[in-house]
Design an enzyme around this catalytic site. Structure first.
Site, PDB file in Angstrom:
ATOM      1  N   SER A  25       0.580  -1.342   0.263  1.00 39.06           N
ATOM      2  CA  SER A  25      -0.107   0.098   0.045  1.00 39.06           C
ATOM      3  C   SER A  25       0.818   1.227   0.156  1.00 39.06           C
ATOM      4  CB  SER A  25      -1.080  -0.056   1.258  1.00 39.06           C
ATOM      5  OG  SER A  25      -1.028  -1.146   1.456  1.00 39.06           O
ATOM      6  N   HIS A  55      -5.425  -3.522  -3.570  1.00 38.51           N
ATOM      7  CA  HIS A  55      -3.915  -4.736  -4.144  1.00 38.51           C
ATOM      8  C   HIS A  55      -4.324  -4.916  -5.402  1.00 38.51           C
ATOM      9  CE1 HIS A  55      -1.782  -5.250  -0.926  1.00 38.51           C
ATOM     10  NE2 HIS A  55      -2.900  -4.610   0.078  1.00 38.51           N
ATOM     11  N   HIS A  77      -1.331 -12.013   1.053  1.00 36.62           N
ATOM     12  CA  HIS A  77      -1.617 -12.121   2.588  1.00 36.62           C
ATOM     13  C   HIS A  77      -1.450 -13.555   2.891  1.00 36.62           C
ATOM     14  CE1 HIS A  77      -1.355  -8.466   0.952  1.00 36.62           C
ATOM     15  NE2 HIS A  77      -1.158  -7.378   1.950  1.00 36.62           N
ATOM     16  N   TYR A  79      -3.106 -13.856   5.444  1.00 33.53           N
ATOM     17  CA  TYR A  79      -4.824 -13.470   7.197  1.00 33.53           C
ATOM     18  C   TYR A  79      -6.245 -14.217   5.314  1.00 33.53           C
ATOM     19  CZ  TYR A  79      -4.509  -9.062   4.586  1.00 33.53           C
ATOM     20  OH  TYR A  79      -4.077  -8.221   3.930  1.00 33.53           O
ATOM     21  N   GLU A  80      -5.972 -14.084   4.461  1.00 36.74           N
ATOM     22  CA  GLU A  80      -6.209 -14.242   3.065  1.00 36.74           C
ATOM     23  C   GLU A  80      -6.992 -15.130   3.137  1.00 36.74           C
ATOM     24  OE1 GLU A  80      -5.421 -11.469  -0.530  1.00 36.74           O
ATOM     25  OE2 GLU A  80      -4.143 -11.302   0.062  1.00 36.74           O
ATOM     26  N   ALA A 107       2.662  -1.406   3.993  1.00 38.82           N
ATOM     27  CA  ALA A 107       2.156  -0.779   4.692  1.00 38.82           C
ATOM     28  C   ALA A 107       2.842  -1.476   6.028  1.00 38.82           C
ATOM     29  CB  ALA A 107       1.184  -0.004   4.484  1.00 38.82           C
ATOM     30  N   MET A 205       1.457  -7.122   8.078  1.00 35.08           N
ATOM     31  CA  MET A 205       1.211  -8.310   8.047  1.00 35.08           C
ATOM     32  C   MET A 205       1.871  -8.846   6.677  1.00 35.08           C
ATOM     33  SD  MET A 205      -3.082  -7.343   8.468  1.00 35.08           S
ATOM     34  CE  MET A 205      -3.395  -6.585  10.179  1.00 35.08           C
ATOM     35  N   SER A 206       2.905  -8.493   5.985  1.00 30.06           N
ATOM     36  CA  SER A 206       3.516  -9.660   5.126  1.00 30.06           C
ATOM     37  C   SER A 206       4.326  -9.328   5.589  1.00 30.06           C
ATOM     38  CB  SER A 206       3.153  -8.089   4.144  1.00 30.06           C
ATOM     39  OG  SER A 206       3.205  -7.238   3.750  1.00 30.06           O
ATOM     40  N   ASN A 229       0.075   4.457  10.279  1.00 34.57           N
ATOM     41  CA  ASN A 229      -0.998   4.978  11.840  1.00 34.57           C
ATOM     42  C   ASN A 229       0.351   4.860  12.505  1.00 34.57           C
ATOM     43  OD1 ASN A 229      -1.179   1.608  10.304  1.00 34.57           O
ATOM     44  ND2 ASN A 229      -2.007   1.401  12.529  1.00 34.57           N
ATOM     45  N   HIS A 241      -9.020   0.245   7.424  1.00 32.19           N
ATOM     46  CA  HIS A 241      -8.424   0.054   6.791  1.00 32.19           C
ATOM     47  C   HIS A 241      -7.936   0.916   5.246  1.00 32.19           C
ATOM     48  CE1 HIS A 241      -6.120  -2.483   3.314  1.00 32.19           C
ATOM     49  NE2 HIS A 241      -7.104  -1.861   2.772  1.00 32.19           N
TER      50      HIS A 241
HETATM   51  N1  HPA Z   1      -1.128  -2.915  12.309  1.00 27.18           N
HETATM   52  C1  HPA Z   1      -0.735  -4.202  11.306  1.00 27.18           C
HETATM   53  N2  HPA Z   1      -0.827  -3.965   9.701  1.00 27.18           N
HETATM   54  C2  HPA Z   1      -1.310  -2.799   9.254  1.00 27.18           C
HETATM   55  C3  HPA Z   1      -1.015  -1.658  10.507  1.00 27.18           C
HETATM   56  C4  HPA Z   1      -1.242  -2.037  11.418  1.00 27.18           C
HETATM   57  O1  HPA Z   1      -1.331  -0.930  12.879  1.00 27.18           O
HETATM   58  N3  HPA Z   1      -1.164  -0.454   9.837  1.00 27.18           N
HETATM   59  C5  HPA Z   1      -0.533  -1.054   8.564  1.00 27.18           C
HETATM   60  N4  HPA Z   1      -0.625  -2.200   8.568  1.00 27.18           N
END
Ligand code: HPA
Length: 266
Positions: A25, A55, A77, A79-80, A107, A205-206, A229, A241
């Protein structure tokens, strides 16, 4: 794998990329003004397709600053619901196509107050907090060792190059340790506190599976996080998200500039 390689070679006229770039991202539009050849993941034997908003799912082959590149537009990912072997399959294909350097971008949420949204962070090392490893299973000794060393994935020499590029382009870049969780839920404040006290700087998460496999295959690896963030509990705001995607959009210009400079310098 051979079917995928044959397919890609045929579609690209035997293009032999030396650098692979995985767009997270914040870099989704990297290829916008570039000419190249696009191949959809769905058309490549063995490739799975991504399901996440923001994506895409294609490989883009192009030449930039005289460097031959393959760009992953959209990654898979855990989680998918994919296996880590699916997620890292493209990395193995890249190696077989001739790639020597893999640039991973993502990201991430900041685990520290001084790493702010829209900051860039050069990954110095990672913590795999998924309790999963992409190399589990029978080892193919032609690709790499059974018990590969991971003491120097993101090498200092390459990090120095990235820092020089940042200096040259006037872009500030932080350095830190990336922690990977499986997601898809964001962390709790207690988890964020724990990751911080364990030495983590950002959480996402990647990236970790790809980096492990890249290092296993003997490729050079660069990792850069865009802080989108503050992780849960560091700021009082709820995470969304959309916020992650929005900061990605805002920081795109500097991220693109830096990655261009890195490709030029490699
Ligand atoms: N946590 C996990 N994955 C993320 C975050 C987060 O705060 N921000 C972007 N990807």
């Amino acid at each position: 794998m051979q079917a995928a390689i044959d397919f890609i070679k045929e579609k690209t006229g035997n293009f032999t990329p030396e650098i692979a770039l995985v767009l997270g991202s914040g870099l989704g539009d990297f290829t916008k003004n570039l000419n190249g050849i696009t191949i959809e993941y769905g058309d490549i034997p063995g490739f799975k397709t991504s399901t996440v908003k923001g994506h895409k799912g294609s490989l883009f082959f192009t030449t930039l600053f005289d460097k031959k590149l393959v760009i992953m537009q959209g990654r898979l990912h855990f989680y998918e619901g994919y296996e880590l072997s699916d997620i890292t399959y493209p990395v193995k294909i890249f190696k077989k196509l001739g790639v020597e350097t893999l640039i991973l971008t993502n990201a991430a949420g900041s685990l520290r107050e001084d790493f702010k949204p829209s900051d860039l962070m050069l990954i110095t090392d990672h913590i795999n907090f998924t309790a999963k490893n992409p190399l589990i299973g029978k080892n193919d000794d032609t690709l790499g060792e059974r018990f590969p060393d991971m003491s120097n994935i993101y090498t200092e020499a390459l990090r120095d190059k990235v820092k020089e590029c940042a200096l040259d382009t006037g872009i500030e870049i932080k350095e830190g340790v990336y922690v990977m969780t499986t997601g898809p839920s964001y962390e709790t404040p207690a988890e964020v506190k724990m990751f911080g006290s364990l030495g983590g700087s950002a959480v996402g998460m990647s990236t970790v599976p790809e980096a492990i496999v890249s290092n296993y295959l003997g490729m050079k690896t660069i990792g850069i996080s865009l802080i989108t963030n503050y992780a849960s509990g560091i700021s009082k705001n709820k995470l969304s998200h959309n916020e992650v995607v929005e900061v990605g959009r805002i920081a795109t210009q500097k991220f693109t500039k830096l990655v261009n400079a890195i490709i030029n310098k490699l």
